[in-house]
Design a protein around this motif. Structure first.
Motif, mmCIF file in Angstrom:
data_model
loop_
_atom_site.group_PDB
_atom_site.id
_atom_site.type_symbol
_atom_site.label_atom_id
_atom_site.label_comp_id
_atom_site.label_asym_id
_atom_site.label_seq_id
_atom_site.Cartn_x
_atom_site.Cartn_y
_atom_site.Cartn_z
ATOM 1 N N PRO A 70 -4.399 9.276 -14.018
ATOM 2 C CA PRO A 70 -3.185 8.576 -14.445
ATOM 3 C C PRO A 70 -1.988 8.682 -13.493
ATOM 4 N N ASP A 71 -2.032 9.626 -12.544
ATOM 5 C CA ASP A 71 -0.882 9.686 -11.621
ATOM 6 C C ASP A 71 -1.215 9.078 -10.259
ATOM 7 N N MET A 123 5.803 2.388 -12.127
ATOM 8 C CA MET A 123 5.769 1.722 -10.829
ATOM 9 C C MET A 123 6.826 0.624 -10.681
ATOM 10 N N ASN A 124 6.957 -0.201 -11.715
ATOM 11 C CA ASN A 124 7.972 -1.252 -11.581
ATOM 12 C C ASN A 124 9.375 -0.665 -11.488
ATOM 13 N N ASN A 176 9.842 0.652 -7.971
ATOM 14 C CA ASN A 176 9.948 -0.486 -7.045
ATOM 15 C C ASN A 176 11.319 -1.154 -7.154
ATOM 16 N N LYS A 182 5.897 7.366 3.573
ATOM 17 C CA LYS A 182 5.146 8.460 4.181
ATOM 18 C C LYS A 182 5.953 9.168 5.268
ATOM 19 N N GLY A 202 4.419 9.370 -0.448
ATOM 20 C CA GLY A 202 3.661 8.461 -1.298
ATOM 21 C C GLY A 202 4.306 8.260 -2.664
ATOM 22 N N GLN A 203 3.529 7.666 -3.542
ATOM 23 C CA GLN A 203 4.057 7.305 -4.875
ATOM 24 C C GLN A 203 3.035 7.632 -5.951
ATOM 25 N N PHE A 204 2.773 8.896 -6.163
ATOM 26 C CA PHE A 204 1.745 9.286 -7.129
ATOM 27 C C PHE A 204 2.366 9.457 -8.511
ATOM 28 N N VAL A 205 2.605 8.333 -9.163
ATOM 29 C CA VAL A 205 3.207 8.347 -10.502
ATOM 30 C C VAL A 205 2.394 7.457 -11.444
ATOM 31 N N PRO A 206 2.561 7.674 -12.754
ATOM 32 C CA PRO A 206 1.875 6.795 -13.702
ATOM 33 C C PRO A 206 2.281 5.332 -13.495
ATOM 34 N N GLU A 207 1.337 4.446 -13.758
ATOM 35 C CA GLU A 207 1.568 3.011 -13.637
ATOM 36 C C GLU A 207 2.840 2.585 -14.388
ATOM 37 N N MET A 240 0.838 -1.185 0.000
ATOM 38 C CA MET A 240 0.000 0.000 0.000
ATOM 39 C C MET A 240 0.875 1.238 0.000
ATOM 40 N N SER A 241 0.306 2.374 0.332
ATOM 41 C CA SER A 241 1.055 3.617 0.208
ATOM 42 C C SER A 241 2.358 3.573 1.010
ATOM 43 N N LYS A 242 3.453 3.893 0.317
ATOM 44 C CA LYS A 242 4.775 3.777 0.949
ATOM 45 C C LYS A 242 5.466 5.122 0.991
ATOM 46 N N LYS A 280 2.528 13.675 -1.891
ATOM 47 C CA LYS A 280 1.641 14.581 -1.163
ATOM 48 C C LYS A 280 2.542 15.505 -0.359
ATOM 49 N N GLU A 283 -1.780 3.713 -4.407
ATOM 50 C CA GLU A 283 -2.307 4.959 -3.828
ATOM 51 C C GLU A 283 -3.806 5.099 -4.011
#
Lengths: 394, 253
Positions: free
Chosen positions: B123-124, A19-20, A23, A5, A11-16, A1-3, A281, B129
């Motif tokens: 998309p973000d 994500m890899n 990570n 913080k 958090g990790q508010f980026v396009p899918e 989940m949200s990491k 955030k 999240e």
């Protein structure tokens, strides 16, 4: 989940698509930070290539002139490439190489992070591409040429306000576009997890050295540690070691441009509100609909509408204090330090010097202030001359 | 009624994107009505954001034109609510996390619901999240669309298991457009864990590309083709937009 913080921030508010990659970066970091070979390689580069430890210099003339607290300058400006940015670039580029990446990209505002990234890329044999707002390529033309000399490709970003925020947008886009062979060397304690943590860790050498050096010179901890804050990497690096030392006051100096009451400023803690942007955030200068504000500062490196999530949390918890410093105050400090100590600071760092000049006179003589002098000011000389009405171009 | 589900029930779904307020909201209003008449099954309405990092230059420019003309989230909701009955297809909002969060996520989803919007695409905001959004989406009956990318690999099943509405497959590596990669494989991974429909995003698309793309998917999303037509023709874009929408719908039918 949200990491990742820090209180409510991060958090990790980026396009899918990314994500890899982030990570994978997190896993690699967690592995290599405890890998003796990586640690010793990085330590070697920090000493032999960057020139660490940087000096902790007692600014005696400045101290006597201001007549109050004893002032020490942490001389990150003496690092190779002229700023603290190299600490993070050495760490991240070495990691990228271990991860098998052959190409690095980076955003840059003043050009210091771009130069540092291009430098390490040259050293480690990585392909390098830098994104820089077009406005900043004009303000910092010398650094653009420096990056090219070092073998990097420099892309002038012509969207939005054509400054640091837009350079980050474009670097993130580029990473989304080409993630398999590329690592994004984010230059500050911002963006999605794990960047705020990784960059802070690589910069925390600053605070560790300050503590050891001051204990040796004075036999005690400082009363105040202060640094300029844009995204906040030099400040986080200086602060981190002292967070648990509750009697050490931490002060971040934000760029207030023409003043906190003037729309042309970049003082995020003073004027920002909670938002989610650039992967995190945190607090941002923005309007009531969440549109990011076109911020302004004379300093290209502080000309950013957000602040790293750990700083946002230090502000929430009152562990650190954030104060606005205007263009005029910073330019005055730039000139003052040059004349008084023979040290020309980066205009970014001059924001911290300016606040030090405000508070030092009213402090007792047995108090100690450490100012993190995050970079040298050669890059700013022409811009400051123009600010003072002398028409010099590089 | 589940608008999103029914949009996939009559053959392959066509999902065009348009930036609200470019060049102005009166034009967007006409575009929405006409696209729904000419074959759109779901329309993605983009709420402009100052810094759309997940999209290319065409959409960024459209966003900035829209914001410069005074578009706000409230004005978009007001317009959609007023014309909703004239739009025959499902509507989804596509925007970034910050405009939603700063507006107030609860209030944002309530407004979506009031305006007849069925889904949001952000998309973000990745799987990790989504708690930032999903409690409010659930509360107001808005479906939170999940995105998957060619780099998602082992993440696809995890995402698809909890996906709502449809799965949005980002086909081109990145935001500047590129080749269609491994769509069939991505969609198969989705199908292995869920019967949710999958729609493939194409940056700009010819009818032929759209036809190819839907061979392996349940629908096609055209992200910047219409934005580019609007950018080129401004207020006179209605006819060329309609012609384009018709051509894609025919190609995939």
């Amino acid at each position: 989940m949200s990491k990742g913080k820090f209180g409510i921030h991060g958090g990790q508010f980026v396009p899918e698509t990314l994500m890899n990659a982030i990570n994978e970066f997190e896993q690699a970091y967690n592995h290599y930070k405890n890998d003796p070979e990586f640690v010793s390689e990085l330590d070697f580069l920090m000493r032999e290539y960057a020139g660490r430890p940087s000096r902790l210099y007692y600014a005696e003339k400045m101290t006597k002139d201001l007549g109050g607290a004893k002032i020490y300058l942490k001389r990150e400006d003496l690092n190779h490439t002229g700023s603290h940015k190299l600490n993070n670039c050495l760490g991240q580029c070495l990691l990228a190489k271990k991860m098998g990446k052959t190409r690095v990209i980076a955003e840059t505002g003043a050009g210091q992070h771009g130069v540092a990234t291009a430098t390490v890329a040259a050293l480690l044999g990585l392909e390098c591409e830098i994104f820089m707002g077009k406005e900043d390529t004009i303000r910092q033309a010398l650094n653009v040429y420096r990056m090219k000399l070092l073998g990097a490709k420099v892309n002038a970003v012509e969207t939005g306000t054509m400054t640091l925020k837009d350079a980050v947008n474009e670097a993130m886009r580029e990473w989304t576009n080409r993630v398999s062979d590329t690592h994004y060397v984010l230059g500050s304690v911002m963006g999605p997890h794990p960047f705020p943590t990784v960059v802070r860790d690589f910069q925390s050498v600053i605070g560790k050295e300050i503590k050891a050096q001051l204990l040796e010179k004075e036999g005690k901890l400082p009363d105040v540690v202060m640094a300029c804050v844009g995204g906040g990497s030099n400040a986080m690096g200086a602060f981190y070691e002292f967070i648990k030392d509750e009697n050490v006051k931490l002060i971040g100096c934000e760029a207030a441009g023409l003043g906190v009451d003037n729309p042309k400023n970049a003082a995020t803690i003073a004027n920002g509100t909670l938002g989610i942007f650039h992967g995190m955030k945190s607090y941002f200068c923005q309007d009531e609909y969440g549109q990011i504000a076109p911020v302004y500062s004379i300093s290209a490196g502080l000309d950013y509408p957000g602040i790293g999530p750990e700083h946002a949390n230090l502000a929430d918890t009152d562990r650190a204090q954030y104060v606005p410093v205007t263009d005029e105050e910073a330019v005055w400090a730039f000139e003052y330090l040059s004349k008084t100590e023979g040290i020309i600071p980066a205009i970014e760092s001059a924001h911290a010097v300016a606040h030090c000049m405000k508070i030092a006179p009213s402090m007792d003589k047995d108090k100690i202030i450490v100012v993190n002098l995050s970079g040298r000011g050669d890059k700013d000389v022409a811009a400051i001359a123009r600010y003072r009405g002398e028409n010099i171009y590089e | 009624m589940n608008d999103i589900k029914s949009a996939f029930e009559n053959g392959k779904a066509f999902i065009p994107f348009v930036t609200a307020g470019d060049p102005d909201l009166a034009t967007t209003e006409k575009i929405l009505i006409e696209m729904s008449k000419n074959g759109a099954d779901i329309i993605e309405i983009g709420i402009p954001f100052s810094d759309p990092i997940a999209e290319g230059v065409a959409i960024q420019e459209a966003d900035l034109r829209s914001l410069a003309s005074g578009t706000t989230t409230d004005k978009i909701f007001d317009m959609v609510k007023r014309v909703r009955s004239e739009i025959k297809c499902a509507l989804a909002i596509m925007t970034y996390m910050n405009p939603i969060f700063v507006y107030g996520t609860d209030k944002f989803m309530r407004r979506c619901s009031e305006c007849g919007i069925s889904a949001v695409i952000v998309p973000d905001t990745p799987f990790e999240e989504k708690q930032e959004l999903s409690p409010f989406c659930d509360k107001h009956g808005i479906e939170l669309v999940s995105l998957i990318a060619p780099t998602s690999h082992d993440r696809i099943k995890m995402i698809a298991k909890e996906a709502q509405g449809f799965v949005y497959c980002v086909s081109s590596m990145g935001v500047k457009g590129g080749s269609i990669t491994d769509i069939g494989e991505m969609v198969n991974l989705v199908k292995s864990v869920s019967d949710i429909p999958s729609a493939v995003e194409l940056d700009t698309s010819t009818p032929e590309q759209a036809r190819k793309a839907v061979q392996n998917a349940d629908g096609v999303i055209v992200s910047s083709a219409i934005v580019k037509i609007v950018g080129k023709y401004g207020k006179d874009c209605i006819k060329p937009v309609c012609d384009y929408v018709k051509s894609i719908k025919e190609a995939i039918s």
